[in-house]
Design an enzyme around this catalytic site. Structure first.
Site, PDB file in Angstrom:
ATOM      1  N   ASP A 283      -2.437   1.430   5.700  1.00 19.52           N
ATOM      2  CA  ASP A 283      -1.996   2.310   4.631  1.00 19.52           C
ATOM      3  C   ASP A 283      -1.607   3.640   5.282  1.00 19.52           C
ATOM      4  O   ASP A 283      -1.869   3.881   6.460  1.00 19.52           O
ATOM      5  CB  ASP A 283      -3.061   2.472   3.542  1.00 19.52           C
ATOM      6  CG  ASP A 283      -2.402   2.840   2.208  1.00 19.52           C
ATOM      7  OD1 ASP A 283      -1.230   3.270   2.222  1.00 19.52           O
ATOM      8  OD2 ASP A 283      -3.040   2.712   1.159  1.00 19.52           O
TER       9      ASP A 283
HETATM   10  C1  BGC Z   1      -0.558   4.067  -0.823  1.00 24.63           C
HETATM   11  C2  BGC Z   1       0.099   2.731  -0.641  1.00 24.63           C
HETATM   12  C3  BGC Z   1       1.587   2.920  -0.526  1.00 24.63           C
HETATM   13  C4  BGC Z   1       1.850   3.816   0.662  1.00 24.63           C
HETATM   14  C5  BGC Z   1       3.327   4.033   0.919  1.00 24.63           C
HETATM   15  C6  BGC Z   1      -0.151   5.042   0.259  1.00 24.63           C
HETATM   16  O1  BGC Z   1      -0.615   6.316   0.013  1.00 24.63           O
HETATM   17  O2  BGC Z   1      -1.954   3.901  -0.853  1.00 24.63           O
HETATM   18  O3  BGC Z   1      -0.218   1.888  -1.723  1.00 24.63           O
HETATM   19  O4  BGC Z   1       2.228   1.686  -0.403  1.00 24.63           O
HETATM   20  O5  BGC Z   1       1.254   5.072   0.429  1.00 24.63           O
HETATM   21  O6  BGC Z   1       3.907   4.781  -0.064  1.00 24.63           O
END
Ligand code: BGC
Length: 744
Positions: A283
């Site tokens: 993530d």
């Molecule tokens: C989120 C993810 C997301 C990623 C990209 C993160 O902060 O937890 O779910 O896909 O950002 O935007």
């Protein structure tokens, strides 16, 4: 061998051999590319940056992305939208030594240009075809706009409405959540990866992110192995079985080990036991954040922990870029560990056809067509209407007549456009975001010229300003019916949007009180990204529709339901608490040694002395404009072995005045087992359409899979014993019951 069998055996073999021959070719191609790569280029493939156009996490200033791409130091970008922009980045990648194409990822969570209901709302439809279709359309639009990869579906089970990200998942139930996970993956990935209208799914967040303590985003998770396997992991497995190409790990720790550095989750379970051949992306920044967790000393150790644990691609923390080469040089990791991650990523690039043509998703004409497709809009309207939950309808106030003379439409959510989209919408540069039907416009579209529509905002969503009340009351007095649209702001739920107070904000319920005092019938629309607490409304308003955030066709869909062109059929995918003090609250809990059965006695039983133990609205609840009678529950036998099946038949009759759909829910309770079992568990359901006055007999099959659970040794077993079988219209509205026995 009969000809029929010969032909199917032949077809099976040739499909099998074609697929495995294809895999072999790709695997050879991957090896031949890998063979040419320097260590730096390999590490580049594991590195993902955001385009600065949009940020979906904390920004790192980096003015050097273009030259890193040209040097083969970047494998993927996220947040780059539109063929023109994607083409310009891909052109830079084509200037790198090996010309390895970039992957373009994006959070396409509930639609791309055409916006669908937020995932939690769509889950309320309990309609797998509709859910698959919305993912299909989102993929068609996104892939035509340069995107190869969506960071969806989020399959985290969520039992705590304070957690802002409940809006992004399918709610609290493992069985429903698993079916929805499958539908979404199938929808996103289409017939096969490599199709021009397919995007890779990314199942997230692996794992247990939805169980963050206190509902606070990014918080720790402490959970038993049994709960992990039984409640939280199955939707991930279902997504994997549906062919999900990628996984994303999560920000949280699980029992003290950050998911990103968690070898048990990523290597033992995902890549080991489940044999996942795709790749895992971290993530946003979660590799570097292991330093904050206190799990590693510095970024160097963070990279070591993540790569060992099976995180293949680093989203935005730069830990891999800055440390992997040194880790190899210091003999901390073998190059083979990096090779494995690179191969997984290259394989997907081959499967997507990017090596054949890196610009195949960059066709402007196709983009224009996909983003302006009337069929998509039509589907968005139908799916939005299917997601609206009718919570209350005293004296059949709804549906309204289209010839109602004067309608007062009041509230802070009547006219805004963007609010209807909810969190995680996509803003595409140069594309009109007014492509949203406001609730006001939807009403105007619906009623005939003979109706007079009056509008007043009444109040803001937040704050205590009541200056607009007088105008709202004045128009209510002139109307035959009042519709009041209240709720949260679209970005009060979503990532980093956890709330300790989940009541309807501001003075919106005070406004309702004043409107009810006029004596006029008031229909309340509640717009939200989570289960809210709204006891005053629930107890006093005669009719309530939970309209969530429904997307670009919100206004039309709401009007369709208000005026009966669509009979509501949605059911809550999460329990709605009476008070935040009950949270976490979910229907499939244990009985405890001292169960409480009513609210009048809380002495020496499992209850609160100052609060009911019952939710305001139960999981699976939702009304229709018509009524359904349940009768004639029959089971084919009352004893079965684990090899047998029981056929369950039940008849549903539409006894009301409208044609309608009902979600008939089947719950089981394993009465005594070697580990305590929930008081009931959803094990099957059917959504059926029945014309007014008609009856339908439907069938369910009970088999060993439905009766199995994880025993003390965490083995997936059945145990002989008695089971209660319940058929209901919600988890709390069980209409018919019977029992059967599982014997040796
Ligand atoms: C989120 C993810 C997301 C990623 C990209 C993160 O902060 O937890 O779910 O896909 O950002 O935007």
């Amino acid at each position: 061998m009969p000809l029929k069998f010969f032909i199917s055996a032949f077809l099976f073999c040739s499909i099998f051999f074609t697929v495995s021959a294809q895999q072999k070719t790709w695997s050879n191609k991957v090896d031949s590319v890998l063979h040419l790569m320097t260590l730096e280029e390999k590490i580049g493939q594991l590195n993902q940056y955001t385009d600065d156009l949009t940020l979906t996490g904390p920004a790192t200033v980096d003015n050097d992305k273009a030259s890193q791409i040209k040097n083969g130091q970047v494998g993927s970008l996220l947040n780059s939208l539109g063929t023109t922009r994607v083409r310009s980045w891909q052109t830079m990648a084509m200037q790198s030594r090996l010309k390895i194409p970039l992957l373009f990822g994006q959070d396409v969570i509930h639609g791309y240009k055409t916006t669908f209901p937020i995932p939690l709302a769509e889950a309320a439809s309990w309609d797998m075809d509709a859910i698959e279709l919305s993912a299909r359309i989102a993929a068609t639009e996104a892939s035509a706009s340069g995107i190869n990869w969506t960071f969806a579906p989020m399959v985290d089970i969520a039992r705590d409405p304070r957690w802002g990200r409940v809006m992004e998942g399918a709610g609290e139930d493992t069985y429903l959540g698993s079916l929805i996970a499958k539908a979404r993956v199938t929808g996103f990935q289409g017939k096969k990866l490599g199709g021009l209208d397919a995007v890779m799914a990314c199942v997230k967040h692996f794992a247990a992110y939805g169980a963050a303590v206190g509902g606070r985003d990014y918080n720790s998770v402490d959970m038993s192995e049994r709960q992990l396997w039984e409640v939280y992991l199955p939707p991930f497995k279902a997504a994997l079985d549906a062919g999900a190409a990628t996984f994303m790990n999560s920000f949280n720790d699980v029992n003290g080990i950050p998911a990103t550095g968690n070898a048990y989750l990523q290597r033992t379970i995902l890549k080991g036991k489940w044999n996942f051949t795709g790749f895992v992306v971290s993530d946003w920044g979660s590799i570097g954040e292991m330093v904050n967790h206190g799990y590693v000393k510095n970024d160097y150790e963070a990279a070591l922990s993540a790569i060992r644990a099976g995180s293949d691609m680093d989203m935005e923390s730069r830990s891999y870029k800055n440390n992997l080469a040194k880790l190899v040089k210091d003999n901390k990791i073998p190059v083979s560990l990096i090779d494995d991650a690179v191969k997984r990523i290259l394989l997907k690039k081959f499967e997507l056809g990017l090596f054949d043509d890196p610009f195949r998703f960059c066709n402007t004409t196709r983009e224009q067509q996909a983003l302006n497709n009337a069929a998509h809009v039509k589907a968005a309207r139908a799916i939005a209407a299917k997601s609206i939950v009718l919570l209350k309808n005293e004296n059949h106030l709804l549906p309204l007549s289209k010839s109602t003379k004067t309608i007062a439409f009041i509230g802070p959510l009547v006219k805004p456009l963007l609010q209807n989209k909810g969190f995680w919408d996509v803003t595409i540069p140069g594309v009109d975001s007014n492509f949203i039907v406001s609730q006001w416009k939807g009403l105007q579209n619906k009623v005939g010229a003979s109706s007079t529509l009056l509008y007043a905002k009444g109040c803001d969503i937040e704050g205590d300003n009541k200056a607009g009340f007088a105008e709202a009351i004045a128009i209510a007095k002139q109307a035959d019916v009042v519709i009041l649209s209240i709720g949260e702001k679209r970005d009060m739920s979503g990532e980093a949007k956890s709330r300790s107070n989940i009541n309807i904000p501001g003075v919106q319920e005070d406004l309702l009180k004043e409107l009810l005092a006029t004596g006029k019938p008031v229909v309340v629309l509640i717009n939200a990204g989570r289960p809210l607490v709204f006891n005053y409304t629930a107890d006093h308003a005669p009719a309530i529709l939970y309209t969530w955030w429904l997307g670009s066709e919100a206004g039309n869909a709401i009007a369709d339901v208000l005026f009966g062109d669509v009979n509501p059929s949605a059911k809550l995918p999460m329990t709605f608490p009476l008070s935040v003090g009950q949270v976490p609250i979910y229907y499939n809990h244990f009985n405890t040694g001292r169960p409480a059965t009513n609210d009048n006695n809380h002495i020496y039983n499992s209850s609160y002395t100052d609060l009911s133990i019952f939710p305001k609205y139960a999981f699976g609840y939702g009304l229709s404009y018509t009524d359904f009678k349940y009768s004639d529950l029959k089971i084919s036998k009352n004893k079965m072995t684990a090899k047998d099946q029981i056929d369950v038949a039940v008849t549903i009759t539409n006894t009301g005045k409208y044609d309608g759909e009902e979600v008939v829910q089947l719950y089981l309770h394993n009465k005594v087992a070697s580990v305590v079992r929930p008081i009931k568990e959803l094990k099957d359901f059917q959504k059926i359409q029945i014309a007014t006055g008609a009856s339908k007999t439907i069938h369910f099959q009970i088999n060993a899979q439905k009766l199995s659970f994880y025993n003390q040794q965490l083995a997936w077993v059945t145990e002989p014993g008695d089971f209660e079988l319940m058929i209901g219209s919600s988890s709390a509205d069980i209409r018919l019951k019977t029992e059967f026995e599982l014997v040796k």
